[in-house]
Write a protein that holds these residues in place. Structure first.
Motif, PDB file in Angstrom:
ATOM      1  N   SER A 365      39.054 -18.065 -15.160  1.00 52.55           N
ATOM      2  CA  SER A 365      40.167 -18.230 -16.091  1.00 52.55           C
ATOM      3  C   SER A 365      41.417 -18.796 -15.435  1.00 52.55           C
ATOM      4  O   SER A 365      42.276 -19.354 -16.121  1.00 52.55           O
ATOM      5  CB  SER A 365      40.503 -16.876 -16.733  1.00 52.55           C
ATOM      6  N   ARG A 366      41.539 -18.689 -14.107  1.00 58.74           N
ATOM      7  CA  ARG A 366      42.786 -19.080 -13.457  1.00 58.74           C
ATOM      8  C   ARG A 366      42.613 -20.151 -12.387  1.00 58.74           C
ATOM      9  O   ARG A 366      43.611 -20.739 -11.937  1.00 58.74           O
ATOM     10  CB  ARG A 366      43.414 -17.843 -12.782  1.00 58.74           C
ATOM     11  N   PHE A 367      41.379 -20.420 -11.955  1.00 54.89           N
ATOM     12  CA  PHE A 367      41.211 -21.224 -10.751  1.00 54.89           C
ATOM     13  C   PHE A 367      40.127 -22.291 -10.882  1.00 54.89           C
ATOM     14  O   PHE A 367      40.213 -23.360 -10.276  1.00 54.89           O
ATOM     15  CB  PHE A 367      40.898 -20.263  -9.590  1.00 54.89           C
ATOM     16  N   ALA A 368      39.095 -21.998 -11.645  1.00 53.28           N
ATOM     17  CA  ALA A 368      37.951 -22.903 -11.740  1.00 53.28           C
ATOM     18  C   ALA A 368      37.393 -22.824 -13.156  1.00 53.28           C
ATOM     19  O   ALA A 368      37.865 -22.061 -14.003  1.00 53.28           O
ATOM     20  CB  ALA A 368      36.881 -22.521 -10.716  1.00 53.28           C
ATOM     21  N   ASP A 369      36.373 -23.680 -13.408  1.00 53.50           N
ATOM     22  CA  ASP A 369      35.688 -23.636 -14.702  1.00 53.50           C
ATOM     23  C   ASP A 369      34.574 -22.599 -14.701  1.00 53.50           C
ATOM     24  O   ASP A 369      34.323 -21.949 -15.721  1.00 53.50           O
ATOM     25  CB  ASP A 369      35.114 -25.010 -15.038  1.00 53.50           C
ATOM     26  N   PHE A 370      33.899 -22.464 -13.573  1.00 45.20           N
ATOM     27  CA  PHE A 370      32.801 -21.512 -13.448  1.00 45.20           C
ATOM     28  C   PHE A 370      32.919 -20.828 -12.101  1.00 45.20           C
ATOM     29  O   PHE A 370      33.410 -21.413 -11.127  1.00 45.20           O
ATOM     30  CB  PHE A 370      31.432 -22.194 -13.569  1.00 45.20           C
ATOM     31  N   ILE A 459      30.028 -31.166 -13.704  1.00 50.77           N
ATOM     32  CA  ILE A 459      30.478 -30.377 -12.553  1.00 50.77           C
ATOM     33  C   ILE A 459      30.699 -31.352 -11.392  1.00 50.77           C
ATOM     34  O   ILE A 459      29.769 -32.067 -10.984  1.00 50.77           O
ATOM     35  CB  ILE A 459      29.444 -29.301 -12.177  1.00 50.77           C
ATOM     36  N   HIS A 460      31.911 -31.371 -10.828  1.00 49.77           N
ATOM     37  CA  HIS A 460      32.236 -32.413  -9.841  1.00 49.77           C
ATOM     38  C   HIS A 460      32.798 -31.865  -8.544  1.00 49.77           C
ATOM     39  O   HIS A 460      32.961 -32.636  -7.575  1.00 49.77           O
ATOM     40  CB  HIS A 460      33.251 -33.389 -10.447  1.00 49.77           C
ATOM     41  N   SER A 461      33.137 -30.566  -8.474  1.00 49.45           N
ATOM     42  CA  SER A 461      33.749 -30.050  -7.255  1.00 49.45           C
ATOM     43  C   SER A 461      33.351 -28.595  -7.077  1.00 49.45           C
ATOM     44  O   SER A 461      33.179 -27.871  -8.073  1.00 49.45           O
ATOM     45  CB  SER A 461      35.272 -30.196  -7.317  1.00 49.45           C
ATOM     46  N   MET A 462      33.225 -28.142  -5.779  1.00 50.58           N
ATOM     47  CA  MET A 462      32.718 -26.800  -5.528  1.00 50.58           C
ATOM     48  C   MET A 462      33.310 -26.238  -4.244  1.00 50.58           C
ATOM     49  O   MET A 462      33.562 -26.979  -3.286  1.00 50.58           O
ATOM     50  CB  MET A 462      31.191 -26.820  -5.441  1.00 50.58           C
ATOM     51  N   ALA A 477      30.597 -16.121  -2.737  1.00 49.56           N
ATOM     52  CA  ALA A 477      31.243 -16.447  -4.012  1.00 49.56           C
ATOM     53  C   ALA A 477      31.387 -17.955  -4.092  1.00 49.56           C
ATOM     54  O   ALA A 477      31.803 -18.608  -3.110  1.00 49.56           O
ATOM     55  CB  ALA A 477      32.599 -15.776  -4.116  1.00 49.56           C
ATOM     56  N   MET A 478      31.049 -18.532  -5.232  1.00 50.86           N
ATOM     57  CA  MET A 478      31.095 -19.987  -5.418  1.00 50.86           C
ATOM     58  C   MET A 478      31.930 -20.298  -6.654  1.00 50.86           C
ATOM     59  O   MET A 478      31.806 -19.637  -7.681  1.00 50.86           O
ATOM     60  CB  MET A 478      29.681 -20.549  -5.560  1.00 50.86           C
ATOM     61  N   PHE A 479      32.812 -21.307  -6.503  1.00 50.16           N
ATOM     62  CA  PHE A 479      33.701 -21.738  -7.578  1.00 50.16           C
ATOM     63  C   PHE A 479      33.406 -23.192  -7.901  1.00 50.16           C
ATOM     64  O   PHE A 479      33.293 -24.019  -6.990  1.00 50.16           O
ATOM     65  CB  PHE A 479      35.164 -21.557  -7.159  1.00 50.16           C
ATOM     66  N   TRP A 480      33.314 -23.504  -9.201  1.00 53.19           N
ATOM     67  CA  TRP A 480      32.919 -24.832  -9.660  1.00 53.19           C
ATOM     68  C   TRP A 480      33.955 -25.368 -10.634  1.00 53.19           C
ATOM     69  O   TRP A 480      34.478 -24.629 -11.469  1.00 53.19           O
ATOM     70  CB  TRP A 480      31.560 -24.777 -10.363  1.00 53.19           C
ATOM     71  N   ARG A 481      34.243 -26.654 -10.506  1.00 50.50           N
ATOM     72  CA  ARG A 481      35.128 -27.315 -11.459  1.00 50.50           C
ATOM     73  C   ARG A 481      34.363 -28.399 -12.197  1.00 50.50           C
ATOM     74  O   ARG A 481      33.575 -29.134 -11.597  1.00 50.50           O
ATOM     75  CB  ARG A 481      36.349 -27.921 -10.753  1.00 50.50           C
ATOM     76  N   GLY A 482      34.673 -28.483 -13.519  1.00 50.75           N
ATOM     77  CA  GLY A 482      34.022 -29.463 -14.353  1.00 50.75           C
ATOM     78  C   GLY A 482      35.027 -30.190 -15.219  1.00 50.75           C
ATOM     79  O   GLY A 482      36.167 -30.442 -14.799  1.00 50.75           O
ATOM     80  N   HIS A 485      38.757 -28.956 -15.521  1.00 55.67           N
ATOM     81  CA  HIS A 485      39.662 -29.223 -14.404  1.00 55.67           C
ATOM     82  C   HIS A 485      39.262 -30.561 -13.790  1.00 55.67           C
ATOM     83  O   HIS A 485      38.463 -30.616 -12.851  1.00 55.67           O
ATOM     84  CB  HIS A 485      39.575 -28.120 -13.340  1.00 55.67           C
ATOM     85  N   PRO A 486      39.794 -31.660 -14.305  1.00 49.67           N
ATOM     86  CA  PRO A 486      39.376 -32.969 -13.780  1.00 49.67           C
ATOM     87  C   PRO A 486      39.787 -33.196 -12.336  1.00 49.67           C
ATOM     88  O   PRO A 486      39.155 -33.988 -11.624  1.00 49.67           O
ATOM     89  CB  PRO A 486      40.087 -33.963 -14.713  1.00 49.67           C
ATOM     90  N   GLU A 487      40.834 -32.488 -11.853  1.00 52.61           N
ATOM     91  CA  GLU A 487      41.248 -32.666 -10.466  1.00 52.61           C
ATOM     92  C   GLU A 487      40.292 -31.902  -9.554  1.00 52.61           C
ATOM     93  O   GLU A 487      39.889 -30.783  -9.860  1.00 52.61           O
ATOM     94  CB  GLU A 487      42.688 -32.198 -10.267  1.00 52.61           C
ATOM     95  N   PRO A 488      39.896 -32.477  -8.423  1.00 53.13           N
ATOM     96  CA  PRO A 488      38.960 -31.806  -7.513  1.00 53.13           C
ATOM     97  C   PRO A 488      39.660 -30.718  -6.701  1.00 53.13           C
ATOM     98  O   PRO A 488      40.888 -30.645  -6.636  1.00 53.13           O
ATOM     99  CB  PRO A 488      38.467 -32.946  -6.614  1.00 53.13           C
ATOM    100  N   PHE A 489      38.855 -29.858  -6.098  1.00 53.73           N
ATOM    101  CA  PHE A 489      39.402 -28.871  -5.176  1.00 53.73           C
ATOM    102  C   PHE A 489      39.984 -29.575  -3.956  1.00 53.73           C
ATOM    103  O   PHE A 489      39.456 -30.594  -3.481  1.00 53.73           O
ATOM    104  CB  PHE A 489      38.308 -27.887  -4.719  1.00 53.73           C
TER     105      PHE A 489
END
Length: 895
Positions: A365-370, A459-462, A477-482, A485-489
């Motif tokens: 909810s605050r940092f990543a999509d998944f 999903i583009h960043s992890m 723990a793994m965090f994924w952005r899709g 969040h279009p900006e990468p980690f």
């Protein structure tokens, strides 16, 4: 302000707004009063005609239905009989005429005698048809209303007509007499409203400062032009905290909706800092606070400094250009806030799985999509992981994020390959950042097909971070952005993720260690509690034990509640329920010691008060020993209740030490708390224990419980006790098993914070045919008679094979009682699960076994009893003792 425009402050100068409002209000009042009077006059006219119709109809019908009118119409001279009566009725009723006529309309009566015998003027067709008819006509006496009513005989034939009439002027005269009063009241109302209007206009003049319409219009046009043109926000807040005015710039800067005038400042959805500032009305100068992506400088002053209304006015200025200089500070502040929030939202319970779920929910909810968390299998069992890193089986413990993805599902077992970046990172205990997954830098080798599906889903960043605690890797723990969040980690995100996971790893490890302790405590406690119900026939017993949930009940979740069912000789059974204050291993171990002690004391067949006394002394010694050894805590705080039920007599004796009162449910359905005398908790000493003895009819229920059943944070303990009593009374017809389920459903919350022990026993009473008793005189010759009586009773029970052994046992016991005891001797034979023989006397001396020498004459009788009986023993009563034996019955002959 009127002085600025060169005019005196007079209401009579109708160029002012107040004067014009005064004239308008006076005109409206005059029109309303005039309209009201006109309506009243019109209504009185209409009411007069309606009253005339009602009265004429009533008089005509009354006279037409009067007794004797049919005989009068049929007489040779109707006028002679009807004229006097008609005139008398006319004068009494107040109408102008009453005319009686034949169906053809020839008058028999009239106020003017010269009109008798002439034709009636009016419509008679309706009356001849049997209907009541009214009409308005203008006669010689003026406008009037007359009603014509038929007179019918027994067959319904119209034999005559009656008409009554009254002039409208006669009716309306009563109303018109009230007109002077009504007009006077209207004049008074006009004067009062005119005076009130003058007062309102005077107040309006003061509020508008005597301005005219054109001047006020010009002033408000300038006011609106200035408010909407300036590039500085203006907010005016009333004294009660409501927004009075907000110009366009203020709405833009604060993101306010179109309709906000009159809303409380606290409901505008502003930042809490801005809400507190605007609501307080305190004086500030160039105070800066953030609103969204803007930094707003605020100046605020009070509006009542020079006699104005209470409230405050605030001006807002956009200082967004300062953000360029403080952007990094804001970013750092946001990350610190994120970590602070994580500290309050992650690790709220001592549960491994729930802690992982909180981490993924917060991150998604605050940092990543998944976000996902995979833990080593040993950690989920509360054990210390022996193998970590790559090539170690991990189980997906938590998954969070909106929508469906190709990520491994919950519960899936994962083993990270050493050739992948995640596997190498786990081997070194380092975090891994894959800013661009589409570059396929090796991460896809873990599962190429699933990797392709992830990329198709956007999903583009992890980021993958090992969960490390005390140098041991517990999982990853793994965090994924899709697409969310279009900006990468970035590298800064990696640092934030490491700090976030490090804090969560400590909570996971604490939960793991707690789970291990909780499991040990539960295992210990389960091993110390009864696993099966012992065989006995005195009570139909059911029980329930519910430990407190882990993380809610205290130090270890498991508490010290315990219970026991102990069969006693003589068709009796003991019920015991206890509670050791505290939770964890210490409470569970203490509970086991107390339960063992109660078992040992009950084998001595002590009454409840004596057993409590010995148990209290034992606990005091345990406390003393632990204090001398430097232990942290003793047993002080333990409570207990002990009850003995006798199925032969139906009596129940109870004693308690600091425990809650038991509930007795009678066969008729009434439930009440037994008034067992209260003693202090075990280990305190100083006060005696007392026993309550009462008789329980068959099919009564005895309910023992611990305080966890009735005590809860949501209610007082008295409310819980009353709810328990009412629940038992409402379901009195249930068996013990059903009663346990009903009570738990009604009183126990979904997540209990304390242990609960519940014991329900339904009483049984042995039939008189199962018990035989004999009084034995102190004469050796009586032994033979007793043996014969016993043999006869055993034969009646079908136990002839036990006769020899039983006679031998009773012979020795009765002979010893005659020889050594005092007082009356009584023999009782009970056929239950076993054959029970009891010999009672008034001596307090207990026999004991001894090895008799070859030359001894005695000493062998009790030895023989012990050899032939399955069990034997002695219990003391208030007036002596009872020596008992038990013999097993062959082939299940017991009841």
């Amino acid at each position: 302000m009127a002085g600025h425009y060169g005019r005196p402050r007079s209401v009579l100068r109708m160029r002012t707004v107040a004067g014009q409002v005064f004239l308008l209000q006076v005109a409206i009042v005059v029109l309303l009063v005039a309209a009201a009077m006109a309506a009243l006059v019109f209504q009185s006219r209409a009411g007069s005609e309606r009253e005339a119709r009602n009265r004429s109809v009533a008089v005509a019908e009354t006279f037409a239905n009067s007794p004797g009118i049919e005989e009068a119409l049929a007489s040779p001279d109707p006028t002679a009989q009807l004229q006097p009566e008609a005139e008398a009725a006319r004068k009494r009723s107040g109408v102008d005429f009453i005319v009686v006529m034949n169906p053809e309309g020839t008058r028999y009566t009239h106020p003017l005698p010269d009109r008798i015998g002439k034709k009636f003027v009016g419509d008679l067709d309706h009356a001849r048809a049997g209907e009541v008819f009214t009409e308005r006509i203008t006669g010689t006496i003026g406008p009037l209303v007359q009603a014509t009513v038929p007179v019918t005989d027994d067959d319904g034939t119209v034999v005559g007509l009656v008409s009554a009439g009254i002039t409208i002027e006669h009716v309306s005269g009563v109303v018109e007499e009230q007109f002077p009063l009504l007009f006077g009241a209207a004049g008074g109302v006009l004067l009062l409203t005119t005076g009130g209007t003058a007062l309102v206009s005077r107040r309006l003049r003061r509020q508008t400062h005597g301005l005219g319409p054109a001047e006020m219009t010009r002033m408000y046009e300038h006011h609106d032009a200035v408010l909407h043109a300036v590039r500085e926000g203006v907010l005016i807040v009333s004294g009660d905290g409501r927004l009075v005015l907000a110009n366009d710039e203020a709405r833009r800067l604060l993101g306010l909706p179109a309709e906000v005038d009159g809303m409380p400042v606290t409901e505008l959805g502003l930042d809490p800092l801005a809400t507190r500032l605007l609501s307080s009305g305190r004086v500030v100068t160039d105070e800066v606070f953030p609103v969204g992506q803007r930094l707003i400088a605020v100046n605020q002053r009070s509006t009542d400094q020079h006699g104005g209304p209470p409230g405050s006015v605030a001006t807002l200025r956009d200082t967004t250009e300062l953000q360029a200089l403080t952007g990094r500070a804001d970013l750092a502040r946001g990350r610190l806030r994120l970590l602070y929030d994580a500290g309050t939202e992650i690790g709220t319970t001592l549960d491994v799985v729930r802690t992982c779920e909180e981490l993924t929910e917060f991150a998604a909810s605050r940092f990543a999509d998944f976000a996902t968390v995979d833990l080593v299998e040993a950690v989920l069992r509360g054990e210390e992981p022996t193998a970590t890193g790559a090539d170690t089986d991990m189980r997906r413990t938590a998954v969070s994020g909106s929508g469906e993805t190709a990520l491994y599902p919950l519960g899936h077992t994962i083993r990270f390959a050493p050739v992948t970046p995640m596997g190498r990172g786990l081997g070194r205990g380092e975090a891994v950042l894959q800013a661009d997954l589409t570059s396929l830098s090796g991460w896809q080798e873990q599962d190429p097909e699933r990797a392709r599906m992830l990329l198709e889903q956007g999903i583009h960043s992890m980021i993958a971070v090992p969960l490390r605690a005390r140098g041991v890797i517990l999982g990853v723990a793994m965090f994924w952005r899709g697409p969310g969040h279009p900006e990468p980690f970035e590298d800064e995100d990696l640092s934030l993720a490491e700090e976030l996971v490090a804090r969560a790893a400590v909570s996971v490890d604490n939960a793991r260690r707690y789970s291990r302790e909780h499991t040990m405590a539960v295992t210990l406690q389960r091993s110390l509690l009864p696993r099966v119900l012992p065989e006995q026939t005195a009570l139909d017993v059911a029980y329930r034990y519910r430990p407190a949930l882990a993380g809610l009940g205290g130090l270890g979740g498991v508490g010290g509640d315990w219970f026991d069912i102990i069969p006693l000789p003589g068709a009796r059974v003991a019920l015991v329920v206890g509670d050791v204050v505290g939770h964890g291993l210490h409470a569970a171990a203490t509970m086991g010691r107390l339960r063992t002690a109660v078992h040992n004391f009950s084998s001595l067949d002590l009454p409840p008060d004596e057993l409590m006394f010995h148990l209290d002394e034992l606990v005091a010694r345990i406390d003393q020993d632990e204090t001398d050894d430097g232990a942290d805590a003793g047993v002080t705080g333990a409570t207990c209740i002990y009850a003995i039920y006798d199925a032969v007599s139906g009596t129940c004796s109870m004693a308690r030490a600091g425990h809650l009162q038991p509930v007795i449910v009678h066969p008729d359905g009434t439930a009440e708390f037994a008034d067992v005398p209260g003693g202090p908790p075990l280990g305190l000493g100083g006060l005696p224990f007392e026993t309550l003895e009462l008789r329980l009819p068959e099919d009564s229920r005895l309910v023992l419980y611990t305080d966890g059943l009735v005590e809860d944070r949501e209610r007082e303990i008295d409310e819980g006790l009353e709810l328990l009593r009412r629940t038992l009374a409402d379901h009195a017809g249930q068996d013990p098993e059903e009663t346990c389920e009903t009570v738990l459903a009604a009183l126990v919350p979904e997540r209990p914070r304390d242990d609960i022990a519940l014991l329900v026993g339904r009483t049984r009473v042995l039939d008189s045919g199962q018990v035989a008793e004999w009084d034995v005189p102190s004469d050796p010759a009586a032994v033979a008679r007793v043996r014969a009586a016993v043999a006869d009773r055993l034969a009646a029970w079908g136990l002839e094979d036990e006769a020899f052994t039983t006679e031998l046992i009773l012979s020795e016991l009765v002979t010893n009682a005659i020889r050594y005891a005092t007082g009356p001797i009584r023999v009782r034979l009970i056929r239950e699960r076993a054959l029970i023989c009891e010999v009672s006397d008034h001596s307090s001396t207990s026999p004991h076994l001894r090895q008799a020498a070859i030359t001894d004459e005695g000493g062998r009788g009790l030895f023989l009893v012990a050899q032939f009986a399955d069990r034997w023993g002695t219990r003391y009563t208030a007036d002596g003792k009872v020596i008992w034996t038990e013999q097993p019955l062959p082939g299940g002959a017991g009841v």
